[in-house]
Design an enzyme around this catalytic site. Structure first.
Site, PDB file in Angstrom:
ATOM      1  N   TYR A 122     -16.711  27.219  23.713  1.00 34.17           N
ATOM      2  CA  TYR A 122     -17.190  28.378  24.465  1.00 34.17           C
ATOM      3  C   TYR A 122     -16.385  28.442  25.752  1.00 34.17           C
ATOM      4  O   TYR A 122     -16.296  27.444  26.484  1.00 34.17           O
ATOM      5  CB  TYR A 122     -18.678  28.247  24.781  1.00 34.17           C
ATOM      6  CG  TYR A 122     -19.552  28.148  23.555  1.00 34.17           C
ATOM      7  CD1 TYR A 122     -20.138  29.281  23.004  1.00 34.17           C
ATOM      8  CD2 TYR A 122     -19.784  26.918  22.939  1.00 34.17           C
ATOM      9  CE1 TYR A 122     -20.938  29.199  21.866  1.00 34.17           C
ATOM     10  CE2 TYR A 122     -20.582  26.818  21.806  1.00 34.17           C
ATOM     11  CZ  TYR A 122     -21.156  27.960  21.272  1.00 34.17           C
ATOM     12  OH  TYR A 122     -21.940  27.874  20.154  1.00 34.17           O
ATOM     13  N   HIS A 163     -20.612  34.084  21.696  1.00 36.63           N
ATOM     14  CA  HIS A 163     -20.085  33.460  20.485  1.00 36.63           C
ATOM     15  C   HIS A 163     -18.982  32.476  20.869  1.00 36.63           C
ATOM     16  O   HIS A 163     -18.243  32.702  21.827  1.00 36.63           O
ATOM     17  CB  HIS A 163     -19.509  34.511  19.525  1.00 36.63           C
ATOM     18  CG  HIS A 163     -20.559  35.296  18.808  1.00 36.63           C
ATOM     19  ND1 HIS A 163     -21.349  34.759  17.823  1.00 36.63           N
ATOM     20  CD2 HIS A 163     -20.946  36.595  18.945  1.00 36.63           C
ATOM     21  CE1 HIS A 163     -22.179  35.681  17.367  1.00 36.63           C
ATOM     22  NE2 HIS A 163     -21.953  36.802  18.041  1.00 36.63           N
ATOM     23  N   LYS A 204     -13.410  33.387  14.543  1.00 34.94           N
ATOM     24  CA  LYS A 204     -12.898  32.427  15.510  1.00 34.94           C
ATOM     25  C   LYS A 204     -11.414  32.188  15.251  1.00 34.94           C
ATOM     26  O   LYS A 204     -10.899  32.530  14.181  1.00 34.94           O
ATOM     27  CB  LYS A 204     -13.670  31.106  15.429  1.00 34.94           C
ATOM     28  CG  LYS A 204     -15.180  31.261  15.568  1.00 34.94           C
ATOM     29  CD  LYS A 204     -15.894  29.948  15.549  1.00 34.94           C
ATOM     30  CE  LYS A 204     -17.375  30.101  15.303  1.00 34.94           C
ATOM     31  NZ  LYS A 204     -18.041  31.101  16.149  1.00 34.94           N
TER      32      LYS A 204
END
Length: 389
Positions: free
Chosen positions: A305, A316, A347
């Site tokens: 993060y 997210h 991601k």
């Protein structure tokens, strides 16, 4: 009538108006004297395949052969010729000019690594302009790719059915904006594979996103926080965590009051030298103001993060991070799985390449306090993404 080429050593020479026809107009080969050019085997095969050469004489005074004979002869003489031809042809069909990444071809001076096979120039650019778009490393599905030094290349992976998948590998240093300093007076109990801090301040979890609270519907305990061993080792190395007790830890964990050494020793008991590497990367990520958490659910070491203000308003995670040793070699299947999974959960896939722990393996051990002790440990970051040229 199309010109004929003549194989000389590992290059095919073409005379007549070859320089104007092939090099000046379309970026094939390299100029020789006059209007003659030299083509690499792959370039010559591509022109032969397209019908732009009428044939290639393999020996002096021999009759020129067509594409099939030249392709088979080149596959026997040149390493990985078939897969390199497939990638070269595919990129040419996509509108790119390419040069072999070896001297004395134009691409020889543009290749960032000996592992690169071709350089593809920006669309509309020729070898004379030198504007490289993709340094291409061609990889067969069953080959392997060194993790160290991978950044800056474009991998072209050719599978067993001759389909091509492209991956862009870039320098992927991760920087965040999480401004949190943990307190310096934490005390915990070392268990088999975690540390429990019984009276943890609320901000340690809520703002720093350290650990996980020990909670339940009928719980009558407040402030208990479970830390992973890597979290605890990092806090202890920074002098922020002491141990009041240990469960099942022998004398090999270091001095009684040395919390960092004891937690690191337990981490090594649990997962060997891999713990040293994960700890070094964890500390680098925290030092860069990012918050690393376990990536177990995604098959990775960490998820990260970049900007955590509170856990109540958690964004997210942006990256999945896998930690690999400096001599690691990826299989293309491994890379494909990791990148596909990361993309599927929105991601970016990052690899942290580090030699931490290898000295312990080679020398037979080191002081536990040295493992990942510095947040400036040597880590090479590489992000890998799917690419459509």
């Amino acid at each position: 009538m199309q010109p004929t080429g003549h194989l000389r050593g590992d290059a095919v020479r073409v005379g007549g108006d070859a320089r104007q026809r092939f090099y000046d107009a379309r970026g094939y080969g390299r100029p020789l004297d006059g209007n003659e050019i030299a083509l690499s085997r792959v370039e010559a095969a591509h022109l032969l395949f397209r019908g732009d050469l009428s044939g290639i004489a393999l020996e002096d005074d021999s009759a020129p052969v067509g594409f099939e004979r030249f392709f088979v002869a080149s596959a026997a003489a040149a390493d990985r010729f078939a897969v390199r031809f497939l990638v070269y042809s595919d990129l040419r069909d996509r509108g790119f000019y390419l040069s072999p990444a070896r001297e004395p071809w134009p691409g020889g001076s543009d290749a960032p690594s000996d592992a690169v096979d071709f350089v593809a120039y920006e669309r509309g650019a020729t070898p004379d302009t030198g504007r490289v778009k993709y340094p291409i490393q061609v990889v067969g599905e069953r080959e392997s790719v060194a993790a160290s030094g991978l950044a800056g290349r474009t991998l072209a992976v050719v599978d067993e059915e001759s389909d091509i998948t492209y991956f862009a590998a870039e320098d992927g240093a991760i920087e965040g904006a999480t401004g949190y300093e943990p307190p310096a007076d934490l005390t915990g109990v070392l268990l088999a594979d975690r540390v429990v801090v019984w009276d943890a301040p609320e901000d340690l979890y809520e703002r720093g996103f350290y650990g996980r609270p020990l909670t339940g519907r009928a719980a009558d305990v407040e402030g208990a926080l479970q830390l992973s061993l890597v979290e605890a080792a990092a806090l202890a190395a920074d002098g922020r965590l002491a141990l009041s007790a240990s469960v099942g830890v022998g004398d090999g964990g270091g001095e009684t009051g040395d919390a960092a050494a004891r937690v690191v020793a337990r981490g090594r008991d649990v997962e060997g030298e891999r713990f040293d590497r994960r700890l070094a990367v964890y500390r680098r990520l925290r030092a860069a103001d990012t918050v690393p958490k376990t990536g177990f659910k995604f098959g990775a070491d960490f998820r990260t993060y970049l900007d955590v203000e509170t856990v109540e308003d958690l964004p997210h995670s942006e990256h999945l991070v896998r930690v690999v040793e400096s001599d690691h070699r990826f299989s293309p299947r491994e890379l494909s799985l990791d990148v596909r999974l990361a993309g599927g959960v929105r991601k970016e896939m990052a690899f942290a390449v580090t030699g931490i722990g290898e000295g312990r393996r080679d020398a037979g051990g080191s002081d536990a306090r040295d493992a990942g002790a510095s947040p400036n440990a040597d880590v090479e970051w590489v992000t890998v993404d799917r690419l459509t040229p």
